[in-house]
Each structure stands twice: as structure tokens, then as C-alpha cells.
Enzyme design. Structure first.
Site, PDB file in Angstrom:
ATOM      1  N   ASP A  77      21.723  26.478 -14.969  1.00 16.03           N
ATOM      2  CA  ASP A  77      21.745  25.592 -13.812  1.00 16.03           C
ATOM      3  C   ASP A  77      20.287  25.265 -13.449  1.00 16.03           C
ATOM      4  OD1 ASP A  77      22.506  23.951 -11.806  1.00 16.03           O
ATOM      5  OD2 ASP A  77      23.751  25.383 -10.743  1.00 16.03           O
TER       6      ASP A  77
HETATM    7  C1  BGC Z   1      23.865  22.317  -9.203  1.00 17.58           C
HETATM    8  C2  BGC Z   1      24.664  21.896 -10.409  1.00 17.58           C
HETATM    9  C3  BGC Z   1      24.220  20.533 -10.882  1.00 17.58           C
HETATM   10  C4  BGC Z   1      22.738  20.573 -11.183  1.00 17.58           C
HETATM   11  C5  BGC Z   1      22.184  19.271 -11.718  1.00 17.58           C
HETATM   12  C6  BGC Z   1      22.371  22.165  -9.440  1.00 17.58           C
HETATM   13  O1  BGC Z   1      21.644  22.364  -8.261  1.00 17.58           O
HETATM   14  O2  BGC Z   1      24.177  23.655  -8.878  1.00 17.58           O
HETATM   15  O3  BGC Z   1      26.023  21.907 -10.103  1.00 17.58           O
HETATM   16  O4  BGC Z   1      24.969  20.146 -11.998  1.00 17.58           O
HETATM   17  O5  BGC Z   1      22.053  20.915  -9.989  1.00 17.58           O
HETATM   18  O6  BGC Z   1      22.123  18.290 -10.765  1.00 17.58           O
END
Ligand code: BGC
Length: 741
Positions: free
Chosen positions: A265
Site C-alpha cells: 500500500d
Molecule cells: C489506500 C489504498 C489506495 C492507495 C493508492 C492508499 O492510501 O490505502 O487503498 O489504493 O492509497 O491510492
């Protein structure tokens, strides 16, 4: 490209080429970002070489933009391997559907699959290859903002939706077509259970709970073919998921045979240092790669440190090669070596985005996602001869899409006002905003530098409230459109008090004094504490954040063109003090009901009920359904055969309606305590007035399995209860016995 050619490509890539394939950067690094050098680049500590050669990009959209980036990348990068473009397409791309908690309330995986297929088509022509969806994290705490992105509290239901999303995005065949995009299931694992509902907080649960409730939906997504997985920010048994070998190698890769890409993530590899499990960036790089994380989203850890780590620990190069090969394989599956621009096509964008067909589906999805919570004196549907006052900050708002919608075109959103105007003559409709969505001070203090005046509603509050009361006085029925600000849910949107903001409560109170019939339409990304509203309103409709066709879909329900069929996929608490409150609890040694102990010494609160305000599976209709002739075709189930449970459903009302018939099972005695009820099946049936349908469910040994005392996934012979009904609070039971082998 043939497998052999891919392998040959690996042999000509330098170590740096390989490492950069595992780097993912934001689109802003490739566009004319004015402060790139002093801003994002400095913050990330990344150099031009890495930017020029990164393997994938996140969150850019638009065919022309993506083509231009790909073209310049191919001209300037060393290895000339096309870029992957990934994006958060959570509930639609240009045509926005209800937020996932609303999609969950449809209890209709087929329509969710259709919505995901539309999102895929719209995204593919805009150049996107992969979506960071579905989020299948199981949720039991509505204080957590991201319940908005989940389909709810139940492993069985979430698994059905996980499959639907993946099949919608990727199609049902092995091979991707030009209309498909790749699904990345997230967040592995157990991100949905942060302590206290506070975003990014610690998760701590037994392996039994993890395996039995939290893991099944990820697994279901992989069984449906999801080609990517994203790690979660939290720890699992003390080890951050992004550095957790047990989760990512033992379970994901070895037990579940997952061969696709695992992406971290956002910034999660670097956060291994903040978690206090990696002493420095080198240690974080080593830990994540060893744990099986292929792509580093938005940190410079892999890019700046893997070379050094490999010099010191040469055996890690094998892990690197494995990860790079997975990235190349996916690029190949998407056909990027043959056509790096794939489906990106600006002409098709014009044709497909927000097409009439897509909008029509969205409108249907909205009306299926709405949950009728209360309907006293048949205040709904609204009657054509009534004068209606539509009041509230959501009466004419285009902020209906939740916090993940990047749709470039907010004007395309159909407001409630617009939809009401299509249903009513001018002289029968009065409109007023009444109040802000939320106090400005709240936005300022909770959003920090994210706050901008555009997300605040600029109104003269006193004047608006006065106008609302004047308008209400002229009407027969008040429809009051209220709820939380879209930024009060979603990522970083944890709330301790999950109530409708006080400014709107003041409005409701002022209107309630008039004594007119009141219908509340509630916009939110979570179950709210609606106790006060339940006593104030005659009718209540839970509308979530419904998306582009929100106004139409809601009006269709309010005016009775469509009959409500949505059911809650997450319990609505009576009070935050109950949280976590979910239907599949254990009985405890001192259950509140049927205990030998005096009431004082049973498991309960002395000030509030145990039960939620609205239970899992709950939702009303404009018609009534009766459940009769509940039967099991036999009492004994062997390990090999099946037992049929059947029930007659009759539409006793005067309008056609759709009923969601739910099957629950209780294993009466287990080697470990079993939940008082578990959803094991559901069917939707549509019935004309007076029509009766027999609904049947097949019960077989495999649906009775659980993790026994020795952590084996098996069923245990003995007595079981079966319940069939309209929601999780049904109590009529039939008994059967599972025979020993
Ligand atoms: C979130 C994810 C997301 C990623 C990319 C993160 O902060 O937890 O769910 O896909 O950002 O935007």
C-alpha cells in the site's frame, strides 16, 4: 510475447532496470508539476534515473495523457519496457455508482458485477490497466471511515461481492479483453479491524478469527482470478502486513497458490521503520522483498536501497528476479509489449463515458442500494397529488459520489432537486438548503491543510434556516436530505461520534416542530447512529453516497417507480458504545436471553439494548412478504449428500416487490464456540401481488466447516439449526443432524 522471450528479456536487463520495474510513482512525476523538484521529488528522495525507469504509475487518467506519458517513457527509459498504469477505480470511473457499502446493500452480486464491468470499460479506454479494487476488508466498526469502501460485516456476503467485482473488471475468461482491466484485491490482510475504528491503528485478533472471518473474501477474489493483491498498513499479530512473511508467503503464495503481483500500500514499505520493525531503509527494503512484496508504491526504498541490500545479501537477488518476472508477465498478459497504448482511445472515451446505457444501469443500481429503514403510516411512496418540500444540504448537491470519485465532471451528477423536478409540477415542489453539511470549524480542524473553501458550503445559515421553515409550512410532506460530509468517511475519515452533524440536527429539529409528515434521506459512507432521527421521522431511507445517478435512483424509490429492495450488509448500532456490534456474535456463557442467571449477571448493558438499531440483512419494502411452510426434506445429512431447506414466500401487498431470502445456520455444539447465526445463502425473488414462490437452499457438509480446536478446517457431526427469513433477527428454526463419516 512468448514466455521464452520474456525470459530472454530478463537476461538483458541490468540490475538497476530490474529494481526500477518494482518502483511505482504518482502520475504527477510525469506531468508538468510546477514544484516537482522541490515538492514530490524531494519528499520522496528520488532521482531522475528512477523516475525515467519506474515500472508503473498510479492515478493518472485520460487516454491522451496516458499515451503521451507512455510515449515519452518509451523514448527515454533504459529498458523500454512499457509502463503499467494503475488507479483507484472504486465505485465507477466516469459513471459513478454507489460507494461499496451501498453496493453491498443491493445483496445483488450480478448488478455489482455489471457496475464493475462498466467501470472497467470506461477506465480501459482512458488508458488504465489495473484498478486498486475490490477492497474486501471485513468491517465491524462503523467509526472506521473506510467501511464506506467495504461491502460489510459478513464473510459469506463479502466473498460473493469479491467474486462479482473481480469478474466484472477482468471478465470471466483467463484472457483479458480490451474492455477488461486487472483487479487488485486489498488490503491484505485484516485492514478492516483497526482498534477503536481509528484509521491506520493496530489490528490484533486471533488466527482463528483472521482465518474464519477476515481471510475468506480475499481468497474468494483470488479464486475468481484477481491478478493482483495489495498489502495493508496494519500489523497482523505484531508484524506489519507489508513485512509479514507468514501472511504473504506462507498463506498467500504457498497455501493459496497465488502467482500474481503483490503491491505494497501507499508508502507502506517505508512505514516499516515507523512501525519499529525495520531500523533503517535498507532493513525495510530487505524485509518487504523477503516477505514477497513485488512493487513498492510511492517510496524510494526499493529504488534507492535494493542494490545495496543485494550486494550484502546476494541470495535476495532470486526474490528480486521473481518479483520482476511477475511484473513482466502481467505487462505481457495485458498485451503491452505488442501495443503499449492498449485500449486508450480518446474517441471511445467520448462514446462510452457516461453513456445513456451506463447511466441507466447506475440508476438501477442506486435504487437497489437504497434501504428503507422506516415507513410509518405509509408515508412513502410519495403521492402525486401531494405538495412536497425538499429540504437539506443534500437537496441540490452534486457531492454524491463519496471520497474516491475522481470523475472530472461533477455537473454530470443528477441532484435530488433535478430528479424531483422530473416527477413533480413546479407548483407542487418547494426547495431549500436549510443548513450547511457540517460546521466549517470541523472541516478546518479535522482536515488540516486538505481543507479548501470549495469543500465548505458557503451559505447564510440564519437566512437558509428561515427559508427552510417557510418552505416547509407550504408543503404536505417534507423530504429532508441530510447526512455526513463526504470527507467524514473514506480513508482518514474515522469518527468517534457517528451522528448526523449538529448543524443539520438543528435544521431537523426546527422542521419537526411543524408536525408535518417527514421523510429523511440519509447520505453517508457508514452506518450512522440514527436513534434520534428514527424518532423524528415517519420515513427513513438510507441512500449512502449514490453517485452520478443518485438523484434519479432515489426519486424512483421515493415516488414508488421502484420498490425498495436494499438490505443492510452492516448493522446500524443503537449507540457507539455497542461497537463492534455484528449479527454473528457468540452466545457467551451468560446470554442475555435464556440464561439461568438473574438479569443483572447476564451479558448486557445496563443503559442500552444489546441489539443494534437495525440489524444485518434488514430493509423494508412497499409490499409485505410472508414466509410459510418452512421445511427440511430430511433430518439427517450425511457427509456426501445434500439436504434441501424450502420455504414459501408470498407477496401479500398490492405492488410488485423483490425479497431477499436469507439462510442462516447455527452449529449447536462445536469443539470451539460457534456464532449464534451465520449467513450461508441468500436468494432474491421478485413477486407480483398475491404470487407465491417456493425458495429452496441446498445444505451440504462443506458449508458447515470451520476451524476446529486444532485449527483444522472441518465440519463436526452433530446438531445444527437452520433459519430462513428476511433478516438476521429471525428466530424460527428447524433442526438437522450431520452424521459422522
Ligand atoms: C489506500 C489504498 C489506495 C492507495 C493508492 C492508499 O492510501 O490505502 O487503498 O489504493 O492509497 O491510492
Amino acid at each position: 510475447m512468448k514466455e521464452q522471450q520474456l525470459k530472454e528479456l530478463m537476461t538483458v536487463m541490468t540490475l538497476e532496470d530490474k529494481i526500477f520495474q518494482l518502483l511505482q510513482l504518482l502520475g504527477s512525476f510525469y506531468q508538468d508539476t510546477p514544484d516537482l523538484v522541490t515538492g514530490p521529488k524531494a519528499k520522496l528522495g528520488i532521482n531522475d534515473d528512477a523516475i525515467k525507469n519506474a515500472g508503473s504509475i498510479l492515478n493518472v487518467r485520460g487516454a491522451d495523457k496516458i499515451k503521451a506519458i507512455q510515449k515519452s517513457y518509451l523514448e527515454n527509459s533504459h529498458s523500454k519496457i512499457p509502463l503499467l498504469f494503475m488507479a483507484d477505480i472504486i465505485n465507477g470511473f466516469e459513471t459513478i455508482f454507489p460507494v461499496p457499502i451501498g453496493l453491498g446493500a443491493t445483496w445483488n452480486p450480478e448488478i455489482v458485477k455489471k457496475s464493475a464491468a462498466i467501470a472497467a470499460k470506461e477506465a480501459a479506454v482512458s488508458g488504465v490497466h489495473i484498478t486498486f479494487s475490490p477492497m474486501v476488508d471485513l468491517v465491524r466498526d462503523p467509526r472506521w471511515g473506510r467501511v464506506m469502501e467495504s461491502t460489510g460485516e459478513d464473510a459469506y456476503l463479502n466473498s460473493a461481492f469479491a467474486k462479482a467485482f473481480v469478474q466484472g473488471y477482468q471478465g470471466t475468461n483467463e484472457l483479458l479483453t480490451e474492455d477488461n482491466i486487472v483487479a487488485c484485491v486489498k488490503h491484505f490482510a485484516a485492514y478492516g479491524a483497526p482498534e477503536g475504528g481509528r484509521e491506520y491503528n493496530t489490528v490484533d485478533m486471533s488466527e482463528r478469527t483472521l482465518r474464519e472471518y477476515y481471510l475468506p473474501a480475499y481468497k474468494a477474489a483470488l479464486e475468481a482470478g484477481a491478478k493482483m493483491v495489495m498489502t495493508s498498513f496494519n500489523v497482523v499479530d505484531g508484524v506489519p502486513a507489508t513485512g509479514n512473511k507468514w501472511l504473504n508467503r506462507d498463506i498467500l503464495r504457498n497455501e493459496w497458490d497465488f502467482n500474481g503481483i503483490l503491491i505494497s500500500d501507499y508508502a507502506a514499505i517505508k512505514e516499516l521503520i515507523d512501525h519499529g520493525v525495520a531500523e533503517d531503509e535498507n532493513a525495510a527494503a530487505k524485509m518487504a522483498l523477503e516477505a514477497g512484496v513485488d512493487i513498492d508504491m510511492m517510496t524510494s526504498i526499493y529504488a534507492n536501497h535494493l542494490l545495496d541490500v543485494i550486494n550484502k545479501f546476494p541470495e535476495i537477488e532470486d526474490d528480486l528476479n521473481e518479483s520482476v518476472y511477475r511484473v513482466l508477465q502481467l505487462k505481457n498478459e495485458l498485451g503491452l509489449f505488442e501495443d503499449p497504448y492498449r485500449s486508450a482511445n480518446s474517441l471511445k472515451e467520448k462514446e462510452l463515458h457516461l453513456s445513456t446505457e451506463h447511466r441507466q444501469t447506475a440508476r438501477e443500481v442506486v435504487s437497489e442500494s437504497l434501504v428503507l429503514l422506516k415507513n410509518d403510516n405509509q408515508v412513502l411512496p410519495l403521492k402525486s397529488n401531494q405538495t412536497i418540500a425538499l429540504i437539506g444540504p443534500y437537496a441540490d448537491s452534486t457531492s454524491l459520489s463519496g471520497s474516491w470519485s475522481f470523475s472530472s465532471n461533477q455537473e454530470s451528477t443528477v441532484t435530488l432537486k433535478k430528479a424531483f423536478e422530473e416527477y413533480l409540477d413546479e407548483e407542487n415542489l418547494f426547495i431549500a438548503t436549510g443548513s450547511k453539511v457540517v460546521e466549517t470549524e470541523f472541516l478546518e480542524s479535522s482536515l488540516g491543510n486538505y481543507f479548501s473553501p470549495e469543500i465548505d458550503m458557503q451559505i447564510d445559515e440564519e437566512k437558509e434556516l428561515k427559508k427552510a421553515v417557510e418552505v416547509a409550512e407550504k408543503a404536505d410532506v417534507l423530504v429532508i436530505a441530510v447526512g455526513e460530509h463526504y470527507l467524514q468517511s473514506g480513508e482518514g475519515g474515522s469518527r468517534a461520534n457517528i451522528i448526523i452533524p449538529q448543524v443539520q440536527k438543528n435544521l431537523i429539529q426546527a422542521l419537526a416542530k411543524l408536525g408535518k409528515p417527514m421523510v429523511g434521506v440519509i447520505f453517508s459512507g457508514r452506518p450512522l447512529d440514527l436513534r434520534e432521527e428514527v424518532s423524528q421521522f415517519d420515513g427513513l431511507v438510507q441512500a449512502w453516497f449514490p453517485g452520478t445517478e443518485g438523484g434519479h435512483g432515489i426519486a424512483d424509490i421515493l415516488f414508488g417507480t421502484a420498490n425498495p429492495s436494499g438490505r443492510l450488509s452492516m448493522s446500524f448500532p443503537y449507540d457507539v458504545g455497542q461497537i463492534p456490534v455484528h449479527y454473528n456474535e457468540f452466545s457467551t456463557g451468560r446470554p442475555y436471553q435464556q440464561s439461568n442467571h438473574s438479569k443483572r449477571y447476564t451479558s448486557k448493558y445496563v443503559d442500552i439494548p444489546n441489539k443494534p438499531l437495525f440489524p444485518f440483512g434488514y430493509g423494508l419494502s412497499y409490499t409485505d412478504f410472508s414466509y410459510t411452510n418452512f421445511e427440511l426434506n430430511k433430518e439427517i445429512l450425511t457427509q456426501e449428500d445434500r439436504l434441501t431447506a424450502s420455504i414459501d414466500i408470498t407477496n401479500k401487498g398490492t405492488v410488485k416487490g423483490k425479497e431477499t431470502v436469507q439462510l442462516y445456520i447455527h452449529d449447536n455444539i462445536g469443539s470451539v464456540t460457534r456464532p449464534i447465526k451465520e449467513l450461508k445463502g441468500f436468494k432474491q425473488v421478485e413477486l407480483e401481488p398475491n404470487e407465491t414462490i417456493t425458495v429452496t437452499f441446498e445444505i451440504e457438509e462443506k458449508i458447515l466447516r470451520f476451524y476446529n480446536r486444532d485449527m483444522e478446517f472441518i465440519s463436526e457431526p452433530g446438531e445444527f439449526e437452520v433459519m430462513i427469513g428476511p433478516n438476521s433477527e429471525i428466530n424460527e428454526k428447524k433442526i438437522f443432524y450431520l452424521k459422522d463419516k
